[in-house]
Design a protein around this motif. Structure first.
Motif, mmCIF file in Angstrom:
data_model
loop_
_atom_site.group_PDB
_atom_site.id
_atom_site.type_symbol
_atom_site.label_atom_id
_atom_site.label_comp_id
_atom_site.label_asym_id
_atom_site.label_seq_id
_atom_site.Cartn_x
_atom_site.Cartn_y
_atom_site.Cartn_z
ATOM 1 N N LEU A 30 0.719 -1.382 -0.070
ATOM 2 C CA LEU A 30 -0.009 0.080 0.168
ATOM 3 C C LEU A 30 0.857 1.292 -0.070
ATOM 4 O O LEU A 30 0.685 2.246 -0.929
ATOM 5 C CB LEU A 30 -0.801 0.096 1.047
ATOM 6 N N ILE A 31 1.639 1.247 0.886
ATOM 7 C CA ILE A 31 2.808 2.525 1.103
ATOM 8 C C ILE A 31 3.344 2.780 -0.213
ATOM 9 O O ILE A 31 3.592 3.942 -0.899
ATOM 10 C CB ILE A 31 3.748 2.216 2.068
ATOM 11 N N ASP A 32 4.057 1.553 -0.936
ATOM 12 C CA ASP A 32 4.715 1.777 -2.098
ATOM 13 C C ASP A 32 3.617 2.301 -3.389
ATOM 14 O O ASP A 32 4.009 3.259 -4.117
ATOM 15 C CB ASP A 32 5.329 0.385 -2.578
ATOM 16 N N SER A 33 2.466 1.753 -3.335
ATOM 17 C CA SER A 33 1.656 2.503 -4.332
ATOM 18 C C SER A 33 1.421 3.817 -3.976
ATOM 19 O O SER A 33 1.182 4.538 -5.070
ATOM 20 C CB SER A 33 0.239 1.584 -4.169
ATOM 21 N N TYR A 34 1.303 4.349 -3.023
ATOM 22 C CA TYR A 34 0.735 5.580 -2.746
ATOM 23 C C TYR A 34 1.908 6.500 -2.828
ATOM 24 O O TYR A 34 1.817 7.764 -3.209
ATOM 25 C CB TYR A 34 0.028 5.835 -1.353
ATOM 26 N N ALA A 35 3.062 6.090 -2.625
ATOM 27 C CA ALA A 35 4.415 6.629 -2.910
ATOM 28 C C ALA A 35 4.501 6.902 -4.493
ATOM 29 O O ALA A 35 4.879 8.024 -4.715
ATOM 30 C CB ALA A 35 5.680 5.891 -2.332
ATOM 31 N N SER A 36 4.231 6.083 -4.978
ATOM 32 C CA SER A 36 4.318 6.032 -6.627
ATOM 33 C C SER A 36 3.239 7.246 -6.912
ATOM 34 O O SER A 36 3.708 8.062 -7.972
ATOM 35 C CB SER A 36 3.790 4.701 -6.914
ATOM 36 N N SER A 37 2.128 7.163 -6.587
ATOM 37 C CA SER A 37 1.058 8.130 -6.836
ATOM 38 C C SER A 37 1.519 9.836 -6.502
ATOM 39 O O SER A 37 1.514 10.631 -7.245
ATOM 40 C CB SER A 37 -0.063 7.949 -6.234
ATOM 41 N N LEU A 38 2.112 9.813 -5.441
ATOM 42 C CA LEU A 38 2.811 11.227 -4.965
ATOM 43 C C LEU A 38 3.896 11.578 -5.832
ATOM 44 O O LEU A 38 4.205 12.661 -6.143
ATOM 45 C CB LEU A 38 3.081 11.225 -3.750
ATOM 46 N N THR A 39 4.802 10.457 -6.037
ATOM 47 C CA THR A 39 5.808 10.989 -7.068
ATOM 48 C C THR A 39 5.497 11.314 -8.459
ATOM 49 O O THR A 39 6.068 12.173 -9.042
ATOM 50 C CB THR A 39 6.836 9.444 -7.090
ATOM 51 N N ASP A 40 4.464 10.473 -9.039
ATOM 52 C CA ASP A 40 4.046 10.694 -10.280
ATOM 53 C C ASP A 40 3.308 12.167 -10.153
ATOM 54 O O ASP A 40 3.672 13.169 -11.224
ATOM 55 C CB ASP A 40 2.829 9.773 -10.534
ATOM 56 N N LEU A 41 2.665 12.510 -9.216
ATOM 57 C CA LEU A 41 2.096 13.733 -9.072
ATOM 58 C C LEU A 41 3.097 14.779 -9.246
ATOM 59 O O LEU A 41 2.969 16.185 -9.845
ATOM 60 C CB LEU A 41 1.324 13.947 -7.891
ATOM 61 N N ALA A 42 4.233 14.719 -8.422
ATOM 62 C CA ALA A 42 5.222 15.677 -8.368
ATOM 63 C C ALA A 42 5.980 15.897 -9.470
ATOM 64 O O ALA A 42 6.288 16.911 -9.879
ATOM 65 C CB ALA A 42 6.265 15.294 -6.972
ATOM 66 N N TYR A 43 6.501 14.937 -10.042
ATOM 67 C CA TYR A 43 7.142 14.876 -11.167
ATOM 68 C C TYR A 43 6.349 15.345 -12.477
ATOM 69 O O TYR A 43 6.815 15.813 -13.649
ATOM 70 C CB TYR A 43 7.773 13.692 -11.735
ATOM 71 N N GLY A 44 5.195 15.352 -12.430
ATOM 72 C CA GLY A 44 4.080 15.677 -13.518
ATOM 73 C C GLY A 44 3.827 16.848 -13.399
ATOM 74 O O GLY A 44 3.245 17.635 -14.329
ATOM 75 N N SER A 45 4.023 17.748 -12.462
ATOM 76 C CA SER A 45 3.779 19.190 -11.942
ATOM 77 C C SER A 45 4.838 20.033 -12.868
ATOM 78 O O SER A 45 5.786 19.677 -13.106
ATOM 79 C CB SER A 45 3.647 19.565 -10.374
ATOM 80 N N ASN A 46 4.564 21.280 -12.621
ATOM 81 C CA ASN A 46 5.528 22.226 -13.406
ATOM 82 C C ASN A 46 6.270 23.162 -12.419
ATOM 83 O O ASN A 46 6.785 24.166 -12.603
ATOM 84 C CB ASN A 46 4.809 23.152 -14.420
ATOM 85 N N ILE A 47 6.169 22.428 -10.993
ATOM 86 C CA ILE A 47 6.894 23.289 -9.879
ATOM 87 C C ILE A 47 8.486 23.152 -10.086
ATOM 88 O O ILE A 47 9.085 22.216 -10.310
ATOM 89 C CB ILE A 47 6.470 22.674 -8.684
ATOM 90 N N GLN A 48 8.964 24.307 -9.876
ATOM 91 C CA GLN A 48 10.506 24.349 -9.745
ATOM 92 C C GLN A 48 11.148 23.769 -8.705
ATOM 93 O O GLN A 48 10.478 23.673 -7.469
ATOM 94 C CB GLN A 48 10.941 25.672 -10.085
ATOM 95 N N PRO A 49 12.182 22.827 -8.893
ATOM 96 C CA PRO A 49 12.656 22.053 -7.776
ATOM 97 C C PRO A 49 13.102 23.011 -6.560
ATOM 98 O O PRO A 49 12.846 22.629 -5.165
ATOM 99 C CB PRO A 49 13.928 21.628 -8.481
#
Length: 264
Positions: A30-49
């Protein structure tokens, strides 16, 4: 004391530990799945590092919804495994584990631990973005260090390079105060979840024994692991559910009902 009572008590602890282990195993997936969702969201955003955070207006609502779903699934796993095969007593068991204890409910505790985990993941994602780590590499390292976030090399590397991102306070937490499994959100969720599953089983075992005429209980060590609490609790006859195991996370003490006053 009947041999059958001892056998049933030992089988109970085997079955209960199996339910606790099921929570542990499901938690990691479960944790790995939700970590993946948060990572996808972050890397898909246009927010500067250098300005990334989960509080950024572009992703905050989505992050909150992801964490809410995680909390709901964690509680559902606990409820399901705490009841297990004892469906005839489902309502009583769920009412018991969802009751307020020391001013907090199961929802409160899971929320606090999930929030802790969220900030850990935020820090590692921020570190990965600052140091141009690929998404696949990040996901791999999140799994490897899921129970010891503060030793994740991605985080350490960002600290060593002194990159700037004042929006993620945990990115620069003092490593001396932040290492260790016990300070990991996943570890805390795991320990608490397994304990609440065990409490559900204990509630059923006690109520069932009382219904069948138990007048007291004998507690027996189920492991050789040194524990002064367990040693003490196994030294006297118990008359109240409040004094029965589990006494701590991963407690293996088992309970033998006493039905005859001459056995007390």
């Amino acid at each position: 004391m009947q041999h059958s009572d001892i056998s049933e008590a030992k089988q109970y602890i085997i079955d209960r530990v199996e339910a606790e282990t099921s929570f542990h195993n499901n938690l990691y997936d479960l944790i790995d799945s939700y970590a993946s969702s948060l990572t996808d969201l972050a890397y898909g955003s246009n927010i500067q590092p250098n300005s990334f955070s989960f509080s950024n207006a572009d992703i905050k609502d989505s992050v909150d919804k992801i964490i809410e779903r995680l909390e709901d699934e964690l509680i559902d796993y606990i409820d399901t495994l705490a009841v297990a095969r004892h469906t005839e007593d489902k309502d009583d068991i769920l009412a018991f584990i969802h009751d307020t204890y020391k001013g907090e409910t199961i929802e409160d505790v899971i929320h606090d631990h999930a929030d802790h985990w969220k900030y850990e993941i935020e820090a590692v994602i921020a570190a990965a973005m600052l140091t141009s780590v690929s998404k696949d590499r990040l996901l791999s390292m999140l799994k490897t260090y899921r129970t010891n976030t503060w030793r994740n090399p991605i985080l350490a590397n960002a600290r060593n390079m002194a990159h700037s991102n004042t929006n993620v306070k945990w990115l620069y937490s003092n490593p001396d105060n932040s290492v260790g499994n016990s300070n990991s959100g996943v570890y805390m969720i795991d320990a608490y979840g397994q304990f609440m599953v065990a409490m559900g089983w204990a509630k059923y075992f006690y109520d069932d024994a009382i219904k069948n005429g138990a007048i007291a209980f004998k507690v027996v060590r189920g492991s050789s692991y040194p524990c002064s609490t367990c040693d003490y609790e196994c030294s006297y006859i118990h008359y109240s559910f409040d004094t029965l195991p589990p006494y701590h996370s991963h407690c293996k003490c088992y309970v033998i009902p006493i039905y005859d006053i001459n056995e007390v």
